[in-house]
Design a protein around this motif. Structure first.
Motif, PDB file in Angstrom:
ATOM      1  N   ALA A   1      -1.071 -16.197  61.811  1.00  0.00           N
ATOM      2  CA  ALA A   1       0.094 -16.824  62.627  1.00  0.00           C
ATOM      3  C   ALA A   1       0.699 -17.389  61.774  1.00  0.00           C
ATOM      4  CB  ALA A   1      -0.538 -17.160  63.390  1.00  0.00           C
ATOM      5  N   LYS A   2       2.070 -17.508  61.900  1.00  0.00           N
ATOM      6  CA  LYS A   2       2.870 -18.713  61.580  1.00  0.00           C
ATOM      7  C   LYS A   2       3.123 -20.268  61.473  1.00  0.00           C
ATOM      8  CE  LYS A   2       6.634 -15.083  61.716  1.00  0.00           C
ATOM      9  NZ  LYS A   2       7.852 -15.057  62.769  1.00  0.00           N
TER      10      LYS A   2
ATOM     11  N   LEU B   1      10.743 -21.172  64.809  1.00  0.00           N
ATOM     12  CA  LEU B   1      10.784 -19.830  64.314  1.00  0.00           C
ATOM     13  C   LEU B   1      11.792 -19.424  63.631  1.00  0.00           C
ATOM     14  CD1 LEU B   1       9.008 -17.763  67.523  1.00  0.00           C
ATOM     15  CD2 LEU B   1       8.259 -18.336  65.094  1.00  0.00           C
ATOM     16  N   GLN B   2      13.014 -20.065  63.922  1.00  0.00           N
ATOM     17  CA  GLN B   2      14.700 -20.310  63.647  1.00  0.00           C
ATOM     18  C   GLN B   2      14.025 -20.879  62.336  1.00  0.00           C
ATOM     19  OE1 GLN B   2      16.699 -18.417  64.862  1.00  0.00           O
ATOM     20  NE2 GLN B   2      14.848 -18.065  66.506  1.00  0.00           N
TER      21      GLN B   2
ATOM     22  N   LYS C   1      10.892 -24.801  57.283  1.00  0.00           N
ATOM     23  CA  LYS C   1      10.506 -25.453  57.229  1.00  0.00           C
ATOM     24  C   LYS C   1       8.796 -26.113  57.860  1.00  0.00           C
ATOM     25  CE  LYS C   1      11.711 -29.541  60.862  1.00  0.00           C
ATOM     26  NZ  LYS C   1      12.321 -30.611  59.639  1.00  0.00           N
ATOM     27  N   ILE C   2       8.427 -24.784  58.433  1.00  0.00           N
ATOM     28  CA  ILE C   2       6.861 -24.062  59.382  1.00  0.00           C
ATOM     29  C   ILE C   2       6.549 -24.426  57.721  1.00  0.00           C
ATOM     30  CG2 ILE C   2       5.593 -22.479  59.314  1.00  0.00           C
ATOM     31  CD1 ILE C   2       7.500 -21.645  61.163  1.00  0.00           C
TER      32      ILE C   2
ATOM     33  N   ILE D   1       5.785 -27.986  56.544  1.00  0.00           N
ATOM     34  CA  ILE D   1       5.261 -29.394  57.279  1.00  0.00           C
ATOM     35  C   ILE D   1       3.559 -28.725  57.090  1.00  0.00           C
ATOM     36  CG2 ILE D   1       4.441 -29.246  59.725  1.00  0.00           C
ATOM     37  CD1 ILE D   1       7.329 -29.655  59.967  1.00  0.00           C
ATOM     38  N   ALA D   2       3.471 -27.162  57.253  1.00  0.00           N
ATOM     39  CA  ALA D   2       2.094 -26.844  56.348  1.00  0.00           C
ATOM     40  C   ALA D   2       1.327 -27.226  55.257  1.00  0.00           C
ATOM     41  CB  ALA D   2       2.309 -25.228  56.886  1.00  0.00           C
ATOM     42  N   GLN D   3       2.143 -27.087  54.232  1.00  0.00           N
ATOM     43  CA  GLN D   3       2.076 -27.641  53.297  1.00  0.00           C
ATOM     44  C   GLN D   3       2.273 -28.889  52.977  1.00  0.00           C
ATOM     45  OE1 GLN D   3       1.545 -25.315  50.454  1.00  0.00           O
ATOM     46  NE2 GLN D   3       1.428 -26.905  48.687  1.00  0.00           N
ATOM     47  N   ALA D   4       2.248 -29.756  53.568  1.00  0.00           N
ATOM     48  CA  ALA D   4       2.139 -31.554  53.995  1.00  0.00           C
ATOM     49  C   ALA D   4       0.682 -31.622  54.098  1.00  0.00           C
ATOM     50  CB  ALA D   4       3.224 -31.942  53.913  1.00  0.00           C
TER      51      ALA D   4
END
Length: 350
Positions: A237-238, A301-302, A306-307, A310-313
């Motif tokens: 999932a995203k 989703l656009q 950014k996803i 934030i996921a990495q941080a």
């Protein structure tokens, strides 16, 4: 602190008692487990008859199990006992275990609410006896102190990096994944309904099919997943969705760390405690109502970059909260109490 006795419900993989057993063993402690499931299976059975008789005569039925626990304590003589399932533990058993060493409790549920699986006369009677009570909410630390707990400690949940790690798919099948059971408050229904027209992956108990009242969510649930399957599911999932149960709204839950530990963006219901753990819009994204959730999903989703950012941080922040860190905190608390047993200083996780 050489010997640690851990009292819990079961040693199923991923349970708090199992995870903390691994943590204390890695620290070099000799660990012994006591589980209510092994000592008295009917006390933790899901069968209807067992549930009925539990409510009618739970103290009588738990007496033998408590005797077994005290016997194990006498044989093992632990320096520290850590209890994660205190609802079947008699206050007299706490005092018996304290003949050998300190006794801590980690309240994984709120012991001050009215739900029968969180609190009962034994839980209430034991509050003043614990050498330290650990809990996942600063607000509940204050309330436990008001209830005459000797040492109330903020103790968040943690990342289990041995089993939860990045396993991202190059082309995620879902926009949002939610791992969690249906809840009688129906709050989870309302949140999931708001994003049901996106690619939504749902895993949990069959109650999603038998109790859920939202047509858009019918037959969406893919069943229960194992603890070890979590990275693969979140990697498909995203974004990973976190919806707090009512009892966790004053703090956070274990999903708070499971999602970012897999390097998946955590999209979570907002709470003051969560905001202290993961910075909003930098390490996690938050919402407070179904409309805000839907808007955040549409926006993110656009913004695939950014996803990813934030996921990495969030992943790096989750790695600051491993089981080794929690065990070290407990070991430090143990040493502090052993060296100054009359200290009235409140211990808070910074």
């Amino acid at each position: 602190m050489k010997k640690v006795l851990i009292v819990g419900q079961t040693l199923e993989l991923g349970r708090t008692e199992e995870l903390y057993g691994r943590g204390f063993s890695a620290l070099g402690c000799e660990v012994q487990h006591f589980t209510w499931h092994e000592a008295a299976p009917s006390l933790v059975s899901g069968l209807l008859w067992d549930k009925v008789t539990w409510r009618l005569a739970w103290q009588l039925r738990a007496k033998t199990a408590n005797q077994k626990l005290v016997e194990i304590g006498n044989q093992f003589q632990p320096d520290l006992t850590v209890v994660t399932s205190p609802d079947l533990l008699a206050p007299s058993s706490i005092q018996a275990l304290q003949q050998h060493g300190l006794v801590f409790v980690f309240f994984t549920d709120n012991p001050l609410d009215a739900h029968h699986t969180h609190s009962n006369s034994w839980v209430k009677g034991g509050l003043i006896l614990w050498d330290a009570a650990l809990i996942w909410s600063r607000e509940l630390v204050e309330r436990l102190t008001e209830n005459n707990v000797k040492k109330a400690v903020f103790h968040p949940f943690c990342s289990d990096v041995e089993y939860h790690f990045p396993k991202k798919q190059s082309n995620p099948a879902y926009d949002v994944a939610f791992i969690g059971n249906w809840d009688a408050s129906r709050k989870r229904e309302q949140y999931l309904k708001a994003i049901a027209d996106y690619k939504l992956g749902l895993w949990g108990s069959n109650y999603w099919n038998t109790h859920c009242q939202e047509p858009a969510l019918k037959n969406l649930c893919q069943g229960m997943c194992s603890y070890a399957e979590i990275p693969e599911i979140l990697g498909s999932a995203k974004m990973g969705l976190n919806i707090l149960r009512p009892q966790n709204e004053e703090g956070h839950n274990i999903r708070t760390f499971e999602i970012p530990a897999t390097q998946t963006l955590m999209l979570s219901e907002r709470s003051r405690e969560l905001l202290n753990l993961f910075v909003e819009d930098k390490e996690a994204v938050y919402f407070s109502n179904p409309e805000e959730l839907r808007n955040k999903v549409a926006y993110l989703l656009q913004k695939p970059e950014k996803i990813k950012f934030i996921a990495q941080a969030g992943y790096h922040q989750a790695l600051k909260h491993k089981i080794a860190d929690r065990i070290t905190e407990i070991a430090n608390l143990y040493q502090q109490l052993k060296s100054s047993p009359s200290s009235d200083v409140k211990v808070l996780h910074s």
